[in-house]
Design an enzyme around this catalytic site. Sequence first.
Site, PDB file in Angstrom:
ATOM      1  N   LYS A   8      31.134  36.230  38.984  1.00  0.00           N
ATOM      2  CA  LYS A   8      30.064  36.538  38.039  1.00  0.00           C
ATOM      3  C   LYS A   8      29.076  35.381  37.934  1.00  0.00           C
ATOM      4  O   LYS A   8      29.458  34.223  37.849  1.00  0.00           O
ATOM      5  CB  LYS A   8      30.677  36.822  36.666  1.00  0.00           C
ATOM      6  CG  LYS A   8      29.672  37.215  35.599  1.00  0.00           C
ATOM      7  CD  LYS A   8      30.382  37.431  34.260  1.00  0.00           C
ATOM      8  CE  LYS A   8      29.388  37.732  33.154  1.00  0.00           C
ATOM      9  NZ  LYS A   8      30.057  37.830  31.838  1.00  0.00           N
ATOM     10  N   ASP A  19      30.804  33.213  33.342  1.00  0.00           N
ATOM     11  CA  ASP A  19      31.889  32.915  32.405  1.00  0.00           C
ATOM     12  C   ASP A  19      33.121  33.801  32.572  1.00  0.00           C
ATOM     13  O   ASP A  19      33.927  33.901  31.654  1.00  0.00           O
ATOM     14  CB  ASP A  19      31.375  33.056  30.975  1.00  0.00           C
ATOM     15  CG  ASP A  19      30.901  34.485  30.674  1.00  0.00           C
ATOM     16  OD1 ASP A  19      30.317  35.102  31.580  1.00  0.00           O
ATOM     17  OD2 ASP A  19      31.121  34.968  29.555  1.00  0.00           O
ATOM     18  N   CYS A  20      33.308  34.434  33.704  1.00  0.00           N
ATOM     19  CA  CYS A  20      34.443  35.352  33.884  1.00  0.00           C
ATOM     20  C   CYS A  20      35.752  34.570  34.070  1.00  0.00           C
ATOM     21  O   CYS A  20      35.908  33.853  35.066  1.00  0.00           O
ATOM     22  CB  CYS A  20      34.199  36.249  35.098  1.00  0.00           C
ATOM     23  SG  CYS A  20      35.630  37.243  35.569  1.00  0.00           S
ATOM     24  N   LYS A  47      23.976  44.976  39.706  1.00  0.00           N
ATOM     25  CA  LYS A  47      24.726  44.666  40.927  1.00  0.00           C
ATOM     26  C   LYS A  47      23.949  45.069  42.175  1.00  0.00           C
ATOM     27  O   LYS A  47      23.456  46.190  42.261  1.00  0.00           O
ATOM     28  CB  LYS A  47      26.075  45.385  40.905  1.00  0.00           C
ATOM     29  CG  LYS A  47      26.927  45.056  39.683  1.00  0.00           C
ATOM     30  CD  LYS A  47      28.213  45.855  39.680  1.00  0.00           C
ATOM     31  CE  LYS A  47      29.007  45.596  38.408  1.00  0.00           C
ATOM     32  NZ  LYS A  47      28.566  46.419  37.283  1.00  0.00           N
ATOM     33  N   VAL A  60      34.315  41.999  39.552  1.00  0.00           N
ATOM     34  CA  VAL A  60      34.572  40.672  40.123  1.00  0.00           C
ATOM     35  C   VAL A  60      35.863  40.145  39.503  1.00  0.00           C
ATOM     36  O   VAL A  60      36.214  40.552  38.401  1.00  0.00           O
ATOM     37  CB  VAL A  60      33.404  39.707  39.837  1.00  0.00           C
ATOM     38  CG1 VAL A  60      32.175  40.077  40.627  1.00  0.00           C
ATOM     39  CG2 VAL A  60      33.085  39.620  38.344  1.00  0.00           C
ATOM     40  N   SER A  73      42.240  40.056  40.261  1.00  0.00           N
ATOM     41  CA  SER A  73      42.711  38.671  40.350  1.00  0.00           C
ATOM     42  C   SER A  73      44.219  38.583  40.576  1.00  0.00           C
ATOM     43  O   SER A  73      44.685  37.700  41.307  1.00  0.00           O
ATOM     44  CB  SER A  73      42.299  37.874  39.106  1.00  0.00           C
ATOM     45  OG  SER A  73      42.866  38.412  37.931  1.00  0.00           O
ATOM     46  N   HIS A 160      38.122  29.733  27.002  1.00  0.00           N
ATOM     47  CA  HIS A 160      37.297  30.702  26.276  1.00  0.00           C
ATOM     48  C   HIS A 160      37.672  30.718  24.800  1.00  0.00           C
ATOM     49  O   HIS A 160      36.795  30.774  23.933  1.00  0.00           O
ATOM     50  CB  HIS A 160      37.467  32.102  26.883  1.00  0.00           C
ATOM     51  CG  HIS A 160      36.594  32.347  28.069  1.00  0.00           C
ATOM     52  ND1 HIS A 160      35.578  33.270  28.079  1.00  0.00           N
ATOM     53  CD2 HIS A 160      36.569  31.765  29.294  1.00  0.00           C
ATOM     54  CE1 HIS A 160      34.972  33.256  29.254  1.00  0.00           C
ATOM     55  NE2 HIS A 160      35.567  32.358  30.013  1.00  0.00           N
ATOM     56  N   TRP A 207      30.007  35.926  25.106  1.00  0.00           N
ATOM     57  CA  TRP A 207      30.735  36.647  24.053  1.00  0.00           C
ATOM     58  C   TRP A 207      29.826  37.187  22.960  1.00  0.00           C
ATOM     59  O   TRP A 207      30.279  37.945  22.095  1.00  0.00           O
ATOM     60  CB  TRP A 207      31.798  35.731  23.429  1.00  0.00           C
ATOM     61  CG  TRP A 207      32.967  35.525  24.326  1.00  0.00           C
ATOM     62  CD1 TRP A 207      33.263  34.408  25.062  1.00  0.00           C
ATOM     63  CD2 TRP A 207      34.010  36.461  24.607  1.00  0.00           C
ATOM     64  NE1 TRP A 207      34.414  34.595  25.789  1.00  0.00           N
ATOM     65  CE2 TRP A 207      34.898  35.850  25.527  1.00  0.00           C
ATOM     66  CE3 TRP A 207      34.274  37.757  24.181  1.00  0.00           C
ATOM     67  CZ2 TRP A 207      36.030  36.497  26.018  1.00  0.00           C
ATOM     68  CZ3 TRP A 207      35.408  38.402  24.668  1.00  0.00           C
ATOM     69  CH2 TRP A 207      36.266  37.771  25.571  1.00  0.00           C
ATOM     70  N   LYS A 210      29.734  40.959  22.189  1.00  0.00           N
ATOM     71  CA  LYS A 210      31.005  41.494  21.682  1.00  0.00           C
ATOM     72  C   LYS A 210      31.230  41.081  20.231  1.00  0.00           C
ATOM     73  O   LYS A 210      31.737  41.857  19.422  1.00  0.00           O
ATOM     74  CB  LYS A 210      32.151  41.023  22.570  1.00  0.00           C
ATOM     75  CG  LYS A 210      32.063  41.570  23.992  1.00  0.00           C
ATOM     76  CD  LYS A 210      33.144  41.020  24.877  1.00  0.00           C
ATOM     77  CE  LYS A 210      33.038  41.573  26.292  1.00  0.00           C
ATOM     78  NZ  LYS A 210      31.833  41.107  26.998  1.00  0.00           N
TER      79      LYS A 210
END
Length: 213
Positions: A8, A19-20, A47, A60, A73, A160, A207, A210
């Site tokens: 990302k 920040d992923c 994308k 990702v 991942s 995070h 963030w 959210k």
Amino acid sequence: MALDICVKVAVGAPDVLGDCPFSQRVLLTLEEKKLPYKTHLINVSDKPQWFLDISPEGKVPVVKLDGKWVADSDVIVGLLEEKYPEPSLKTPPEFASVGSKIFGAFVTFLKSKDANDGSEKALVDELEALENHLKTHSGPFVAGEKITAVDLSLAPKLYHLEVALGHYKNWSVPESLTSVRNYAKALFSRESFENTKAKKEIVVAGWESKVNA
């Protein structure tokens, strides 16, 4: 030959790592295994078609292994361990789920608008479970003296937690949880982490939507 990895990009900064935490987990694995890699920064809000061609779900990270693009991942880290076993980052099975509920508890607390909904206590309970594990094992890492995959999964999530809760709730890990605090410091001070972490302001920005939802 360098491994290709799509991760990302930072919002509003086309050349800056995003920040992923799941992307960072894979980058940490590559760094700790001293594997050369080339990052391709993906704007997940817009994308490019070439990326959707290799990752139809648009997620990702994805890594190219043996000519095939691999997503998720968990899957990527497992395949990297099989293909590049040295240095080993294998976590003993009995420790694989240590700290696994922390990230979910963090997100719930971060998004909470009700101070009495129990979300803070739920997070502290999960952190206390990690504290107890670290105290009863020979540390500084989850499986002992050596860093393993479970640590590389937890490191971005704890980062995070520290950055986002510090910014949005003026909250930090309780001082009584000395083992957790020292564990986070040990992870964050590693060269691999310094090389792969998102800037704090990028984590905060990531963030925002959210928190304000």
